[in-house]
Design a protein around this motif. Structure first.
Motif, short mmCIF file in Angstrom:
data_model
loop_
_atom_site.label_atom_id
_atom_site.label_comp_id
_atom_site.label_asym_id
_atom_site.label_seq_id
_atom_site.Cartn_x
_atom_site.Cartn_y
_atom_site.Cartn_z
N HIS A 2 5.76 7.49 1.70
CA HIS A 2 4.51 6.89 1.23
C HIS A 2 4.56 5.38 1.41
O HIS A 2 5.55 4.74 1.11
CB HIS A 2 4.31 7.20 -0.25
CG HIS A 2 4.06 8.63 -0.52
ND1 HIS A 2 2.89 9.25 -0.19
CD2 HIS A 2 4.85 9.57 -1.08
CE1 HIS A 2 2.96 10.52 -0.54
NE2 HIS A 2 4.13 10.74 -1.07
N THR A 3 3.49 4.82 1.92
CA THR A 3 3.38 3.35 1.97
C THR A 3 2.02 2.98 1.41
O THR A 3 1.18 2.43 2.09
CB THR A 3 3.50 2.84 3.42
OG1 THR A 3 2.54 3.53 4.21
CG2 THR A 3 4.88 3.03 3.97
N ASP A 4 1.81 3.33 0.15
CA ASP A 4 0.50 3.19 -0.45
C ASP A 4 0.47 2.17 -1.58
O ASP A 4 -0.47 2.10 -2.33
CB ASP A 4 0.04 4.54 -1.00
CG ASP A 4 1.07 5.13 -1.95
OD1 ASP A 4 2.21 4.62 -1.99
OD2 ASP A 4 0.73 6.09 -2.66
N VAL A 6 1.19 -1.92 -3.12
CA VAL A 6 1.38 -3.33 -2.81
C VAL A 6 2.03 -4.00 -4.02
O VAL A 6 1.94 -3.52 -5.15
CB VAL A 6 0.06 -4.05 -2.47
CG1 VAL A 6 -0.51 -3.56 -1.14
CG2 VAL A 6 -0.95 -3.91 -3.59
N ASP A 22 -0.92 0.61 -7.12
CA ASP A 22 -1.26 1.62 -6.11
C ASP A 22 -2.67 1.40 -5.55
O ASP A 22 -3.37 0.48 -5.96
CB ASP A 22 -1.05 3.04 -6.66
CG ASP A 22 -2.09 3.44 -7.70
OD1 ASP A 22 -3.11 2.74 -7.83
OD2 ASP A 22 -1.86 4.45 -8.38
N ARG A 63 7.97 1.42 -1.09
CA ARG A 63 6.63 1.85 -0.67
C ARG A 63 5.65 0.70 -0.56
O ARG A 63 4.52 0.89 -0.13
CB ARG A 63 6.09 2.89 -1.66
CG ARG A 63 6.77 4.25 -1.50
CD ARG A 63 6.56 5.17 -2.70
NE ARG A 63 5.17 5.36 -3.06
CZ ARG A 63 4.78 6.08 -4.12
NH1 ARG A 63 5.69 6.68 -4.88
NH2 ARG A 63 3.50 6.21 -4.40
N ALA A 64 6.05 -0.50 -0.97
CA ALA A 64 5.14 -1.65 -0.93
C ALA A 64 4.98 -2.15 0.50
O ALA A 64 5.96 -2.32 1.23
CB ALA A 64 5.66 -2.76 -1.83
N THR A 65 3.72 -2.38 0.90
CA THR A 65 3.44 -2.78 2.27
C THR A 65 3.02 -4.24 2.40
O THR A 65 2.94 -4.76 3.51
CB THR A 65 2.30 -1.92 2.86
OG1 THR A 65 1.17 -2.03 1.99
CG2 THR A 65 2.73 -0.48 2.97
N ALA A 66 2.70 -4.88 1.29
CA ALA A 66 2.23 -6.26 1.35
C ALA A 66 2.39 -6.87 -0.04
O ALA A 66 2.59 -6.15 -1.03
CB ALA A 66 0.77 -6.33 1.79
N ARG A 100 7.44 -14.78 0.88
CA ARG A 100 7.69 -13.79 1.93
C ARG A 100 9.19 -13.55 2.08
O ARG A 100 9.65 -12.41 2.18
CB ARG A 100 7.09 -14.24 3.26
CG ARG A 100 7.19 -13.17 4.35
CD ARG A 100 6.69 -13.68 5.70
NE ARG A 100 5.26 -13.98 5.68
CZ ARG A 100 4.73 -15.13 6.03
NH1 ARG A 100 5.49 -16.14 6.43
NH2 ARG A 100 3.43 -15.30 5.98
N LEU A 106 7.73 -9.05 3.55
CA LEU A 106 6.40 -8.43 3.44
C LEU A 106 5.32 -9.44 3.82
O LEU A 106 5.46 -10.63 3.52
CB LEU A 106 6.13 -7.97 2.00
CG LEU A 106 6.88 -6.75 1.47
CD1 LEU A 106 6.43 -6.48 0.03
CD2 LEU A 106 6.61 -5.53 2.33
N LEU A 306 -4.22 -5.31 -0.36
CA LEU A 306 -4.60 -4.02 0.21
C LEU A 306 -5.63 -4.18 1.31
O LEU A 306 -5.60 -3.49 2.32
CB LEU A 306 -5.18 -3.12 -0.89
CG LEU A 306 -4.16 -2.46 -1.81
CD1 LEU A 306 -4.82 -2.00 -3.10
CD2 LEU A 306 -3.50 -1.27 -1.11
#
Ligand SMILES: [Zn+2]
Length: 318
Positions: A2-4, A6, A22, A63-66, A100, A106, A306
């Motif tokens: 899961h990458t949902d 932030v 989420d 799972r954090a994308t940003a 960052r 990220l 997001l």
């Protein structure tokens, strides 16, 4: 995998809050440090790194994308720097680059705190479903942000919607920003309290001379307290009417500590809007209290992460 999720940071002069959020805006993990606001810049940054370190200790971190950051301003999103008035150690401080690095590379979205709260109110709060909105925070200062054509409008540097420093009194008192007669100089909590005291209002036995105490006095009919709130309401109404006339917003959302005064502020504000918002296309403008609580800054920073700063906030899964 899961990458949902932030990561989000809400950086103010008192505390640095962090969270993993989420895609529906639910806060799953929290971390917080006091802001060492009077220390040097790198000491302040260490507190930010500790918050990120706490978040990174969660099994959900992968799972954090940003990372979204809402910071006290001014910020410069184009340069990735911040210069918060109440954190003197940070002047053109390269927060994005440092954050960052601390967040394992990220991608980082930086916005001002007023813009962050606007993103939160548009995503989940009182401005939800409104394509053109002004959201305001009326407390120690007066900040804000804009939603235009359904999108968060942070502006090139992330500060757009800074309604507290629109002048509504050409010959008014000097403002710490360098201008005079600013909305904030009239409508912020400390200025509501100052004006009430100058005009003869006195605190009760508990000695509380805050705007909240003035609001309590206004609620039981104290004429000086009522007059101070009415003056603040007129300043806010003039600023809101100017904004509505320029960009055709249809709702103004009022949050922050002074916003909690409720009808003591909102009733004279709605009345004053009748005096200032007069053209046909702004007459239907409504005023609503904010719905997001103390997590608004975190949720808004998450929305920015997001969606990306220039994408619709509604793209964040809602
Ligand atoms: Zn000002």
């Amino acid at each position: 995998m899961h990458t949902d999720l932030v990561a989000a940071l809400d950086i103010g002069g008192t505390k640095i809050a962090g969270a993993l959020v989420d895609g529906r805006g639910s806060i799953l993990v929290r971390a917080q440090r006091a802001t060492p606001a009077q220390e040097d810049g790198d000491t302040v940054m260490r507190a930010v790194e500790e918050v990120l370190g706490d978040l990174a200790g969660s099994p959900l971190w992968g799972r954090a994308t940003a990372l979204g950051i809402g910071s006290a301003g001014p910020v410069d999103a184009s340069a990735g720097t911040v210069s918060p008035v109440n954190v003197p150690g940070w002047r053109d401080y390269p927060l994005v680059e440092r954050a960052r690095a601390a967040a394992g590379g990220l991608p980082v979205e930086l916005i001002g705190d007023g813009v962050a709260i606007t993103a939160a109110e548009h995503w989940q709060g009182a401005a939800r479903g409104h394509d053109n909105a002004l959201c305001m925070v009326v407390s120690t200062g007066v900040g804000g942000g804009l939603v235009l054509d359904g999108r968060l409008h942070p502006g090139p540097t992330g500060n757009a919607g800074h309604i507290g420093h629109i002048s509504v009194d050409l010959d008014g008192d000097p403002c710490p920003c360098g201008s005079r007669g600013c909305v904030e100089r009239i409508a912020s909590g400390p200025n509501i309290a100052r004006r009430a005291l100058e005009n003869g209002w006195r605190p009760g036995p508990d000695g509380d001379a805050s705007a909240a105490a003035v609001a309590a006095a206004a609620r039981v009919g104290d004429p000086v307290a009522l007059a101070s709130f009415e003056r603040a309401a007129r300043a806010l109404a003039a600023g809101i009417a100017a904004t509505a006339t320029l960009v055709e917003i249809d709702i103004a959302v009022i949050g922050g500590g002074v916003g909690k005064a409720g009808d003591v502020l909102l009733e004279p504000l709605r009345k004053a809007l009748g005096d200032y918002a007069t053209l046909s296309f702004v007459r239907r403008l409504t005023v609503a209290p904010a719905q997001m609580g103390t997590d608004a800054g975190l949720v808004g920073a998450a929305a920015a992460a997001l969606a990306g700063r220039t994408a619709p906030t509604t793209a964040a899964g809602v």
